[in-house]
Scaffold this active site. Structure first.
Site, mmCIF file in Angstrom:
data_model
loop_
_atom_site.group_PDB
_atom_site.id
_atom_site.type_symbol
_atom_site.label_atom_id
_atom_site.label_comp_id
_atom_site.label_asym_id
_atom_site.label_seq_id
_atom_site.Cartn_x
_atom_site.Cartn_y
_atom_site.Cartn_z
ATOM 1 C CD GLU A 25 -3.141 0.548 2.224
ATOM 2 O OE1 GLU A 25 -4.120 -0.137 1.951
ATOM 3 O OE2 GLU A 25 -2.916 0.986 3.369
ATOM 4 C CD GLU B 190 -2.767 0.955 -4.428
ATOM 5 O OE1 GLU B 190 -2.769 0.182 -3.451
ATOM 6 O OE2 GLU B 190 -3.786 1.198 -5.102
ATOM 7 C CB CYS C 40 -7.112 -3.238 5.878
ATOM 8 S SG CYS C 40 -6.765 -1.683 6.623
ATOM 9 C CB SER D 293 -5.411 0.888 -1.312
ATOM 10 O OG SER D 293 -4.535 -0.206 -1.474
ATOM 11 C CE LYS E 95 -10.848 -8.064 8.187
ATOM 12 N NZ LYS E 95 -10.061 -7.635 7.020
ATOM 13 C CD GLU F 91 -11.896 -8.875 3.526
ATOM 14 O OE1 GLU F 91 -11.579 -9.369 4.624
ATOM 15 O OE2 GLU F 91 -11.316 -7.894 3.051
ATOM 16 C CD GLU G 131 -14.518 -10.218 -5.238
ATOM 17 O OE1 GLU G 131 -15.510 -10.967 -5.455
ATOM 18 O OE2 GLU G 131 -14.611 -9.097 -4.712
ATOM 19 C CB CYS H 203 -9.712 -3.858 14.298
ATOM 20 S SG CYS H 203 -9.505 -3.530 12.561
#
Ligand code: SF4
Ligand code: SF4
Ligand code: SF4
Length: 508
Positions: A212, A215, A232, A252, A291, A294, A299, A436
């Site tokens: 990241e 990036e 994230c 990102s 999560k 996710e 994908e 978190c």
């Protein structure tokens, strides 16, 4: 009025409260033994405090349909006591507006907005309504049975990763103080319940900073889309895909550390350990209900398999530990396993709001200036405040950053970006209040003081780490030397980066 005395515990008041409780219980399924909130339920506590033994009202449960439409959150409307706290958590704290009230009087019901199931609403699966709910009317989808089946299967190698915010809170589930369970004792507990390998999401948190951070530098140099948003927090990704689909290019492309771990454990790690990836059962322990969603995204299979097979929350692991009867006070700690178990202090702080930004600044500063960063503490990024901002001078290039926790705060920054008025280059967003540590899968809490205690414990752990910059993680260096070769390279793009989809919900 001035001088008025209000008595709140007279026999009359107590009798009125008792009657209200009896009326609530007359509509309530009497199945505490099977309930996710058994032992941690405000209604149970009140019924006990007010000596409710025989209820004069006849039991009449409405028999409403349970909603298991999402992989993260379930609803059991029969258990709802209509306090409406979930509506406030969702609308005021998170500005998602997935829940509302339908009908009036005795027919009132909390329902997903626009009718239908939760999956049809704008719900981002953050789980903040679970913390708000006093009873078992909303909870995380429990999947401990799947773990126990995998552990019992001799053909499966059960490997776990643990998210940065879990260690600080897991002790609360087994009667310890916040932060008191060490990583080594936690790892020993997981081995006792049957995990074959205990690795750490912190490893891929460090890796995220390399990918990241590079990036961001590439976007700054080459005129890419700015401000860049961190990626994230899956509740935040769901929110962006739902409410800000026009800003998806700002995200990102890095997968979350959980998903980076998932795709590496069945490729790089499997190869290094000589284990058939088809036998690996990859379990992540997360502070987060989103999560679960996710990991189920279609994908997320770049390893050639399902990258993460199962996601369990801190609360689910807490229940498993209690069931296993482990005496954590006497348990001797064990080290994490190799090749994806080493981590730095920079990864540890991912668990708190501002941590990703601070970790990125520790690395980006050294990459850009080529100088050693003596003081790695960026205090300005820390704390529970909803929106924080900072400026960092990288040898003449001033980088402006902002950090938001909680989606109503994220919305303020996003509206600024959409209006073309954002002064920032890089924005960190965490869906949950405090980051978190306040995730929807953490031990139930409504108190900011508890969130602050968890944050403090995270920074204490960071201070204790011998290495506190992600780019100095020796196992991450080995990963680049042997497998990835360079940040943002071909292999990285194949395994560690992703793309996003506008949700196009019809009523938004
Ligand atoms: S919500 Fe509370 S009172 Fe109701 S069944 Fe569950 S534990 Fe019992
Ligand atoms: S999980 Fe989050 S978005 Fe979904 S209903 Fe609950 S608070 Fe709202
Ligand atoms: S917080 Fe729980 S009990 Fe209160 S209205 Fe929402 S679902 Fe019902």
């Amino acid at each position: 009025m001035e001088g008025m005395v209000v008595k709140t515990r007279t026999p009359k008041v107590i009798e009125a409260r008792k009657t209200i409780l009896e009326l609530i219980l007359a509509h309530h399924p009497q199945d505490c033994l099977n309930c996710i909130r058994n032992g941690n339920c405000e209604l149970q506590d009140l019924a006990n405090e007010y000596f409710i033994r025989d209820n004069p009202f006849t039991l009449k449960v409405r028999g409403l349909k349970k909603d298991y439409s999402t992989p993260s959150i379930f609803r059991d409307p029969d258990k709802c006591v209509l306090c409406r706290r979930c509506i406030d958590a969702c609308s005021v704290v998170q500005s998602v507006h997935a829940l509302g009230l339908e009908n009036r009087g005795v027919h009132s019901m909390v329902v997903p907005t626009m009718g239908g199931d939760l999956i049809d609403s704008p719900c981002v699966m953050c789980g903040q309504c679970v913390h708000a709910c006093p009873v078992g009317a909303i909870g995380e989808v429990e999947e401990i049975d799947k773990l126990l089946a995998a552990i019992a299967d001799p053909d499966k190698v059960v490997v776990t990763q643990i998210a940065p915010a879990v260690r600080t809170a897991i002790g609360e589930e087994v009667g310890m103080k916040t932060g008191d369970m060490s990583m080594e004792v936690f790892a020993a507990g997981l081995r006792q319940v049957g995990f074959d390998y205990v690795l750490h999401t912190n490893f891929t948190a460090d890796l995220t900073i390399l990918e990241e951070g590079n990036e961001l530098l590439q976007r700054l140099k080459e005129g890419g889309t700015l401000p860049m948003f961190t990626s994230c927090s899956p509740g935040w990704i769901n929110f962006c895909e739902t409410y800000y689909p026009d800003l998806l290019d700002n995200l990102s492309t890095c997968k979350s550390p959980q998903q980076m771990f998932g795709s590496l454990v069945k490729t790089y790690w499997a190869d290094k350990m000589g284990i058939d990836p088809a036998k690996i059962y990859s379990v992540s322990i997360m502070p987060c209900t989103a999560k679960k969603f996710e990991a189920s995204r279609p994908e997320m299979n770049d390893s050639g398999y399902r990258d993460v097979d199962l996601v369990l929350t801190t609360r689910e692991i807490g229940r498993l530990f209690r069931m296993s009867g482990i005496d954590f006070d006497k348990l001797a700690g064990t080290n994490l396993d190799s090749w994806m178990g080493a981590y730095t202090g920079a990864a540890v702080i991912f668990g708190a709001s501002g941590g990703v930004m601070e970790a990125a600044l520790r690395t980006v500063y050294e990459v850009v200036t080529g100088r050693n960063l003596k003081d790695v503490n960026f205090e300005v990024t820390r704390g529970i405040t909803g929106i924080k901002e900072a400026e960092v001078d990288l040898d003449g290039t001033v980088v402006k950053v902002a950090i938001a926790n909680g989606l109503s705060n994220a919305r303020k920054l996003m509206d600024q970006v959409r209006a073309g008025e954002s002064p920032y280059h890089f924005i960190e967003i965490m869906a949950c209040p405090g980051g978190c540590i306040g995730g929807g899968g953490q031990p139930i809490t409504k108190a900011n003081t508890k969130r602050v205690e968890r944050i403090d414990s995270i920074y204490v752990e960071d201070e204790k780490c011998a290495i506190r910059k992600s780019h100095e993680n020796p196992e991450v260096k080995t990963l680049y030397d042997e497998f990835l070769h360079e940040p943002l390279g071909h292999k990285s793009h194949e395994l560690l980066h992703t793309h996003y989809h506008a949700k196009n919900k019809k009523y938004l």
